[in-house]
Write an enzyme that holds these catalytic residues in place. Sequence first.
Site, short mmCIF file in Angstrom:
data_model
loop_
_atom_site.label_atom_id
_atom_site.label_comp_id
_atom_site.label_asym_id
_atom_site.label_seq_id
_atom_site.Cartn_x
_atom_site.Cartn_y
_atom_site.Cartn_z
N LYS A 94 -11.15 -3.32 -3.85
CA LYS A 94 -11.92 -2.08 -3.98
C LYS A 94 -11.10 -1.00 -4.66
O LYS A 94 -11.63 -0.06 -5.23
CB LYS A 94 -12.29 -1.54 -2.60
CG LYS A 94 -13.27 -2.38 -1.85
CD LYS A 94 -13.41 -1.89 -0.41
CE LYS A 94 -13.78 -3.04 0.49
NZ LYS A 94 -13.82 -2.76 1.90
N LYS A 105 -5.32 -9.58 -6.80
CA LYS A 105 -6.47 -9.82 -5.93
C LYS A 105 -7.63 -8.92 -6.33
O LYS A 105 -7.41 -7.76 -6.69
CB LYS A 105 -6.01 -9.47 -4.50
CG LYS A 105 -6.92 -9.91 -3.40
CD LYS A 105 -6.32 -9.54 -2.05
CE LYS A 105 -6.27 -8.04 -1.86
NZ LYS A 105 -5.94 -7.62 -0.50
N LYS A 130 0.82 -1.21 0.00
CA LYS A 130 0.00 0.00 0.00
C LYS A 130 0.85 1.26 0.00
O LYS A 130 0.46 2.28 -0.58
CB LYS A 130 -0.96 0.01 1.19
CG LYS A 130 -2.11 -0.95 1.02
CD LYS A 130 -3.27 -0.60 1.91
CE LYS A 130 -4.46 -1.50 1.64
NZ LYS A 130 -5.51 -1.38 2.63
P1 TYM Z 1 -11.08 -5.49 3.98
O1 TYM Z 1 -12.05 -4.41 4.21
O2 TYM Z 1 -10.01 -5.28 2.96
O3 TYM Z 1 -11.81 -6.83 3.58
C1 TYM Z 1 -12.85 -7.38 4.38
C2 TYM Z 1 -12.77 -8.90 4.34
O4 TYM Z 1 -12.82 -9.36 2.98
C3 TYM Z 1 -11.71 -10.21 2.71
N1 TYM Z 1 -11.30 -10.01 1.30
C4 TYM Z 1 -11.15 -11.00 0.42
N2 TYM Z 1 -11.35 -12.33 0.51
C5 TYM Z 1 -11.13 -13.07 -0.60
N3 TYM Z 1 -10.75 -12.54 -1.80
C6 TYM Z 1 -10.54 -11.21 -1.94
N4 TYM Z 1 -10.19 -10.69 -3.11
C7 TYM Z 1 -10.75 -10.37 -0.79
N5 TYM Z 1 -10.64 -9.02 -0.57
C8 TYM Z 1 -10.98 -8.83 0.72
C9 TYM Z 1 -10.62 -9.77 3.69
O5 TYM Z 1 -9.70 -10.81 3.91
C10 TYM Z 1 -11.43 -9.42 4.91
O6 TYM Z 1 -11.69 -10.57 5.69
N6 TYM Z 1 -7.87 -5.21 7.79
C11 TYM Z 1 -9.17 -5.71 7.40
C12 TYM Z 1 -10.30 -5.16 8.26
C13 TYM Z 1 -10.15 -5.36 9.72
C14 TYM Z 1 -10.27 -6.59 10.43
C15 TYM Z 1 -10.09 -6.24 11.81
C16 TYM Z 1 -10.52 -7.90 10.04
C17 TYM Z 1 -9.89 -4.38 10.65
N7 TYM Z 1 -9.87 -4.91 11.89
C18 TYM Z 1 -10.13 -7.23 12.79
C19 TYM Z 1 -10.56 -8.88 11.05
C20 TYM Z 1 -10.37 -8.54 12.39
C21 TYM Z 1 -9.43 -5.28 5.97
O7 TYM Z 1 -8.88 -4.32 5.47
O8 TYM Z 1 -10.41 -5.96 5.36
#
Ligand code: TYM
Length: 345
Positions: free
Chosen positions: A208, A205, A122
């Site tokens: 968004k 991947k 990032k």
């Molecule tokens: P975020 O917002 O990027 O994504 C949310 C969830 O979606 C999953 N994900 C995917 N799974 C499969 N294929 C993909 N292409 C894909 N893109 C996203 C992510 O693995 C995630 O589970 N850091 C985290 C948010 C967060 C969090 C937490 C998660 C903040 N605090 C505590 C668990 C526990 C994030 O940016 O997710």
Amino acid sequence: MTPSSMQHGNVRGRIFSGVQPTGNLHLGNYLGAIRNWVQLQDSFESIYCVVDLHAITVAQDPDQLRQSTREVAASLIAAGISPERAIVFNQSRVAQHSQLAWIFSCVARLGWLNRMTQFKEKAGKNRENARVGLYSYPILMAADILAYRATHVPVGEDQKQHLELTRDIAQSFNQAYEVDFFPLPEPQILGSATRVMSLRDGSAKMSKSDASDNSRINLTDDRDQIAQKIRKAKTDPDALPSEAAGLEDRPEAKNLVGIYAALADSTVDAVLAEFGGRGFGDFKPALADLSVETLSPMGEKMRDLLENPDHIDNILDVGAARAEAIAAPIIDEVNEIVGFLGRRS
Ligand code: TYM
């Protein structure tokens, strides 16, 4: 099992997971995480958080952030999360996340954060200019989870390294203060689509932040958009193999078959048993129909929910109060363990 999960009468443990309100949720979020959240809410005490504090690690327009927070909350509910069974709230409403994040900044080591691949991706080349919050992002994530002493964290594969860090922080806190206070939470990376790839590039991947909207299926896309994106998805000219081994070195084909298997609640082998030997001219329309059938009702439900934003805001209010009621006594105990002089009651 941890004392905190027993306290709440739940024999299996407590789940925490989060999603960023930085734009539309997409098929990767759904298959990698949210669909599993829906299933797990019946057997675990579940806390699902829209992580707006994490969102501001990159620039955000304030009005847009508020709106995205509502939209993501609406998507979770449209996807089947019950705000009665699970706790749904936005992170900034519960101050204990930030409080614990500071304490964990004094536990985690620079070397641990330096290993985080998501920061490297990032921040890009201009690392000096990256925000400090982007760097310490995984510490806040550990605080999110451990402020509830959660035992299980359902996520997509890309969050695995952050969860290893969470376990390191929990263990290091316990050791430093000679307590057995935090559980070491288990990542739950479930299903056949734990890493959904871009529809335009099988090596990236689905995300968004990809500039091309055709790279992802948004949960807000209507039927025509979903079908069109599948039709346009990048593929190779060969027919599908009849066994999973034949998908190696064919990332786009592997991705589409994985998506089909996940949406159909089936397996890659079963999908290939049906479509092996057939070309994408046959497979893509079947995948488009399946995607429209499973995803478009969610988009419609979400649009209905957003017609009444007060209703969503109320759900988030109630969720924040329930979340705080769990986190506040835990952070009181942490403050005590660390040695902060507290209020005299
Ligand atoms: P975020 O917002 O990027 O994504 C949310 C969830 O979606 C999953 N994900 C995917 N799974 C499969 N294929 C993909 N292409 C894909 N893109 C996203 C992510 O693995 C995630 O589970 N850091 C985290 C948010 C967060 C969090 C937490 C998660 C903040 N605090 C505590 C668990 C526990 C994030 O940016 O997710």
